[in-house]
Scaffold this motif. Structure first.
Motif, PDB file in Angstrom:
ATOM      1  N   LEU A 133      -6.927  -7.253  36.212  1.00 57.69           N
ATOM      2  CA  LEU A 133      -6.649  -8.546  35.348  1.00 57.69           C
ATOM      3  C   LEU A 133      -8.449  -8.486  35.428  1.00 57.69           C
ATOM      4  CD1 LEU A 133      -6.785 -11.631  33.954  1.00 57.69           C
ATOM      5  CD2 LEU A 133      -6.504 -11.764  36.597  1.00 57.69           C
ATOM      6  N   LEU A 134      -8.806  -8.472  34.525  1.00 56.42           N
ATOM      7  CA  LEU A 134     -10.405  -9.123  34.089  1.00 56.42           C
ATOM      8  C   LEU A 134     -10.571 -10.232  33.600  1.00 56.42           C
ATOM      9  CD1 LEU A 134     -12.971  -8.180  35.501  1.00 56.42           C
ATOM     10  CD2 LEU A 134     -13.587  -6.895  32.884  1.00 56.42           C
ATOM     11  N   MET A 135     -10.992 -11.702  34.142  1.00 50.06           N
ATOM     12  CA  MET A 135     -11.412 -12.881  33.428  1.00 50.06           C
ATOM     13  C   MET A 135     -13.003 -13.279  33.702  1.00 50.06           C
ATOM     14  SD  MET A 135      -8.640 -16.130  33.100  1.00 50.06           S
ATOM     15  CE  MET A 135      -8.946 -16.756  35.169  1.00 50.06           C
ATOM     16  N   ALA A 136     -13.102 -13.641  32.217  1.00 45.89           N
ATOM     17  CA  ALA A 136     -14.464 -13.774  31.845  1.00 45.89           C
ATOM     18  C   ALA A 136     -14.969 -15.708  32.196  1.00 45.89           C
ATOM     19  CB  ALA A 136     -14.729 -13.551  30.845  1.00 45.89           C
ATOM     20  N   ASP A 137     -14.979 -16.476  33.103  1.00 42.90           N
ATOM     21  CA  ASP A 137     -15.607 -17.788  32.672  1.00 42.90           C
ATOM     22  C   ASP A 137     -13.837 -18.515  32.298  1.00 42.90           C
ATOM     23  OD1 ASP A 137     -17.948 -17.597  33.707  1.00 42.90           O
ATOM     24  OD2 ASP A 137     -18.393 -17.305  31.591  1.00 42.90           O
ATOM     25  N   ASP A 138     -13.008 -18.601  32.624  1.00 45.97           N
ATOM     26  CA  ASP A 138     -11.968 -18.718  31.856  1.00 45.97           C
ATOM     27  C   ASP A 138     -11.730 -19.109  30.776  1.00 45.97           C
ATOM     28  OD1 ASP A 138     -11.156 -19.363  34.372  1.00 45.97           O
ATOM     29  OD2 ASP A 138     -12.170 -21.403  34.725  1.00 45.97           O
ATOM     30  N   ARG A 139     -12.227 -18.230  29.551  1.00 41.98           N
ATOM     31  CA  ARG A 139     -12.499 -18.009  28.275  1.00 41.98           C
ATOM     32  C   ARG A 139     -11.908 -16.964  27.507  1.00 41.98           C
ATOM     33  NH1 ARG A 139     -18.426 -17.652  26.685  1.00 41.98           N
ATOM     34  NH2 ARG A 139     -19.152 -16.421  28.442  1.00 41.98           N
ATOM     35  N   VAL A 140     -11.703 -15.815  28.079  1.00 39.09           N
ATOM     36  CA  VAL A 140     -10.819 -14.725  27.677  1.00 39.09           C
ATOM     37  C   VAL A 140     -10.429 -14.202  28.849  1.00 39.09           C
ATOM     38  CG1 VAL A 140     -13.315 -13.221  27.508  1.00 39.09           C
ATOM     39  CG2 VAL A 140     -11.298 -12.421  26.619  1.00 39.09           C
ATOM     40  N   ALA A 141      -9.613 -13.226  28.531  1.00 47.76           N
ATOM     41  CA  ALA A 141      -9.260 -11.712  29.939  1.00 47.76           C
ATOM     42  C   ALA A 141      -8.815 -10.996  28.975  1.00 47.76           C
ATOM     43  CB  ALA A 141      -8.048 -13.123  29.957  1.00 47.76           C
ATOM     44  N   LEU A 142      -8.632 -10.060  29.975  1.00 42.67           N
ATOM     45  CA  LEU A 142      -8.241  -8.997  29.809  1.00 42.67           C
ATOM     46  C   LEU A 142      -6.858  -8.460  30.529  1.00 42.67           C
ATOM     47  CD1 LEU A 142      -8.032  -5.820  28.925  1.00 42.67           C
ATOM     48  CD2 LEU A 142      -9.725  -5.350  30.318  1.00 42.67           C
ATOM     49  N   VAL A 143      -5.541  -8.193  30.149  1.00 39.69           N
ATOM     50  CA  VAL A 143      -4.711  -8.372  31.144  1.00 39.69           C
ATOM     51  C   VAL A 143      -3.857  -7.198  30.624  1.00 39.69           C
ATOM     52  CG1 VAL A 143      -2.619  -9.158  32.080  1.00 39.69           C
ATOM     53  CG2 VAL A 143      -3.648 -11.234  30.912  1.00 39.69           C
ATOM     54  N   ARG A 144      -3.661  -6.068  31.564  1.00 35.78           N
ATOM     55  CA  ARG A 144      -2.740  -4.802  31.347  1.00 35.78           C
ATOM     56  C   ARG A 144      -2.071  -4.937  33.447  1.00 35.78           C
ATOM     57  NH1 ARG A 144      -5.999   0.759  31.876  1.00 35.78           N
ATOM     58  NH2 ARG A 144      -4.367   2.854  30.322  1.00 35.78           N
ATOM     59  N   PRO A 145      -0.514  -5.178  32.750  1.00 32.92           N
ATOM     60  CA  PRO A 145       0.822  -5.254  33.183  1.00 32.92           C
ATOM     61  C   PRO A 145       1.065  -3.033  33.439  1.00 32.92           C
ATOM     62  CG  PRO A 145       1.233  -5.533  31.489  1.00 32.92           C
ATOM     63  CD  PRO A 145      -0.156  -5.275  31.188  1.00 32.92           C
TER      64      PRO A 145
END
Length: 261
Positions: free
Chosen positions: A136-148
């Motif tokens: 996971l990488l989430m910037a400022d609760d605005r956008v996130a990259l999720v890779r299970p």
């Protein structure tokens, strides 16, 4: 009148159940968006590491307040992990908070432990979680990259998903431990760190802990090695970042810069 009793549960069981429920909400939210919205704010990335790396760089550049991170360095070549860490390391210099949650498997290898130690050294607040989380990488609760794992990497702007990811990260963070805090606790390591922080000479610290000077210095050398530190001062900075020192309000650090002999 019949009396009903509520079965007792351990706090850890309740936390684990809450985390499982949060993960289920993430999956449900993604599925609902894909089914109900004609143009959902979810983008599936191509199945290659370069696309993921480029997205990581964009998210890091977009961050203005806080970045939440669950890395998976074993998935990538060492060079790519080093480049990603260099990007993340610039954020604390700009006053941006970076919180990193790591799996136990990350810190159990030499390369993974070095990755986490390097992250702490550049000002990233890192913890180790016993609960599995997707990359996971989430910037400022605005956008996130999720890779299970397994599964494709996706980028989401959907508020409902971002809210659930934040709740999942926060709940896991509260139950996590510092990277060097072994489950059983290493009291001697903490006592040595406190002695170093207090500025005790080696002979005085050894007497206080009931050790020979030679044994005390060997433990100090091992602590520096485990922290990836090149000096006692650098180890002190990392110990403070990891909250391994005893609480001493308003007390300045007096870490000795004397070389090991």
């Amino acid at each position: 009148m019949p009396v009903t009793t509520t079965p007792l549960t351990e706090p850890g069981d309740e936390l684990e159940q809450a985390l499982l429920s949060a993960r289920a909400l993430v999956d449900a939210a993604i599925t609902n968006h894909r089914r109900q919205v004609s143009s959902p704010p979810i983008v599936e990335l191509p199945a290659d590491d370069e696309a993921v790396a480029a997205t990581v760089r964009r998210l890091v550049a977009l961050t203005r307040r806080e970045l939440l991170c669950v890395p998976s360095p074993a998935r990538y070549p060492e060079r790519d992990s080093a480049l990603a860490l260099a990007e993340l390391g610039r954020l604390p210099l700009r006053g941006i908070t970076v919180r990193m949650l790591c799996a136990p498997t990350t810190t159990s290898t030499e390369a993974g432990a070095a990755f986490v130690a390097s992250a702490v050294a550049v000002g990233i607040d890192a913890r180790v979680s016993e609960s599995p989380l997707p990359e996971l990488l989430m910037a400022d609760d605005r956008v996130a990259l999720v890779r299970p794992d397994p599964g494709p990497a996706t980028v989401t702007y959907a508020p409902s998903i971002l809210h659930t990811l934040r709740a999942l990260f926060t709940g896991t963070w509260q139950a996590a431990r510092p990277p060097l805090d072994a489950p059983a606790g290493d009291r001697l390591t903490r006592e040595i760190l406190d002695c170093l922080n207090a500025g005790h000479k080696d002979d005085a610290a050894a007497r206080k802990l009931g050790l020979s000077v030679r044994t005390y210095r060997r433990h100090v050398a091992e602590i520096l090695r485990d922290m990836g530190a090149e000096s006692r001062f650098q180890a002190g900075v990392r110990a403070a970042q990891l909250r391994l020192l005893a609480a001493q309000p308003n007390a300045p650090s007096t870490w000795s810069t004397a070389p090991l002999t």
